[in-house]
Scaffold this active site. Structure first.
Site, mmCIF file in Angstrom:
data_model
loop_
_atom_site.group_PDB
_atom_site.id
_atom_site.type_symbol
_atom_site.label_atom_id
_atom_site.label_comp_id
_atom_site.label_asym_id
_atom_site.label_seq_id
_atom_site.Cartn_x
_atom_site.Cartn_y
_atom_site.Cartn_z
ATOM 1 C CB SER A 1 65.295 63.865 81.471
ATOM 2 O OG SER A 1 66.141 64.088 80.376
ATOM 3 C CG HIS B 1 75.558 61.243 69.870
ATOM 4 N ND1 HIS B 1 76.599 61.415 70.760
ATOM 5 C CD2 HIS B 1 75.741 62.157 68.881
ATOM 6 C CE1 HIS B 1 77.378 62.388 70.313
ATOM 7 N NE2 HIS B 1 76.887 62.859 69.184
HETATM 8 C C1 GRF Z 1 71.060 63.844 76.734
HETATM 9 O O1 GRF Z 1 71.055 64.977 75.919
HETATM 10 C C2 GRF Z 1 71.765 62.723 76.036
HETATM 11 O O2 GRF Z 1 71.500 62.644 74.666
HETATM 12 C C3 GRF Z 1 73.191 63.125 76.286
HETATM 13 O O3 GRF Z 1 73.219 63.554 77.618
HETATM 14 C C4 GRF Z 1 71.941 64.068 77.958
HETATM 15 C C5 GRF Z 1 71.456 63.318 79.156
HETATM 16 O O4 GRF Z 1 70.331 63.874 79.718
HETATM 17 N N1 GRF Z 1 74.137 62.125 75.939
HETATM 18 P P1 GRF Z 1 69.502 63.045 80.810
HETATM 19 O O5 GRF Z 1 70.463 62.607 81.890
HETATM 20 O O6 GRF Z 1 68.856 61.884 80.124
HETATM 21 O O7 GRF Z 1 68.496 64.036 81.326
#
Ligand code: GRF
Length: 200
Positions: A15, A111
């Site tokens: 996402s 993060h």
């Molecule tokens: C997000 O919360 C990012 O900060 C973390 O993993 C998640 C990834 O979500 N490291 P997506 O794949 O971008 O939906």
């Protein structure tokens, strides 16, 4: 001026990758998305990238005996795509010091915590266990210190009564989707002023 060429590294749903790619689809954006690379073949983000017309590839880390072999294969894909910037977006692999050195100053990560609080995994559960009243996300440069590179921007949300790690993670995602594109757009334009967003 030619646009930057950003490769987005993912491991899951992607996402944040979609938010970045949508932002870069604007004609006046100083960068374009040239590649989406996942270390996991089942990552949902691969199909989403392909639907958006972005080259989407998998370099399966399980096919390599060690981290340096995996990193070499990723490097080859980045080179072939002409990438000059790397955006980690939910990329759940630790890369080698050589890889980090090669991209230092040109590689960002998001993060899901207000760094330097809660580096590493399980950030939402740890923020709840610590009794935090706010939680958030950080976009930072990737350096050899895990989750400790220079902070480029942070977004803050409230922790609500009865929050679970899952509920908190879901409520943080829209903030991540605002923060990362905003930070990246400024970064690639050479603007190093930090971005702060608040939903508190
Ligand atoms: C997000 O919360 C990012 O900060 C973390 O993993 C998640 C990834 O979500 N490291 P997506 O794949 O971008 O939906």
């Amino acid at each position: 001026m030619s646009r930057g060429r950003a490769a987005i590294l993912i491991s899951g749903g992607g996402s944040n990758m979609v938010a970045l790619a949508r932002s870069m689809a604007a004609a006046d954006h100083p960068a374009e998305a040239c590649l989406v690379l996942s270390n996991r073949p089942e990552a949902g983000g691969l199909a989403r990238a392909a639907e958006m017309g972005i080259e989407a590839v998998c370099v399966d880390h399980r096919s390599f005996a060690d981290r340096s072999g995996f990193d070499a294969a990723v490097t080859e894909r980045l080179r072939a795509a002409g990438a000059d910037i790397v955006l980690m977006a939910g990329f759940m692999r630790i890369v080698t010091p050589d890889f980090i050195a090669a991209w230092e100053g040109r590689m960002l990560n998001i993060h899901p915590s207000i760094l330097p609080l809660f580096p590493g995994l399980d950030t939402h559960a740890r923020a709840l266990a610590a009794g935090m009243a706010v939680h958030g996300c950080t976009v930072h440069e990737v350096t050899s210190d895990l989750d400790a590179g220079p902070i480029l921007g942070q977004g803050v949300i409230p922790v609500l009564e009865g929050d679970t790690p899952e509920a908190l993670a879901a409520r943080l995602l829209p903030m991540e989707h605002r923060l990362y594109p905003e930070v990246f757009r400024r970064f690639v334009a050479g603007d190093r002023r930090r971005v702060t967003l608040s939903a508190v």
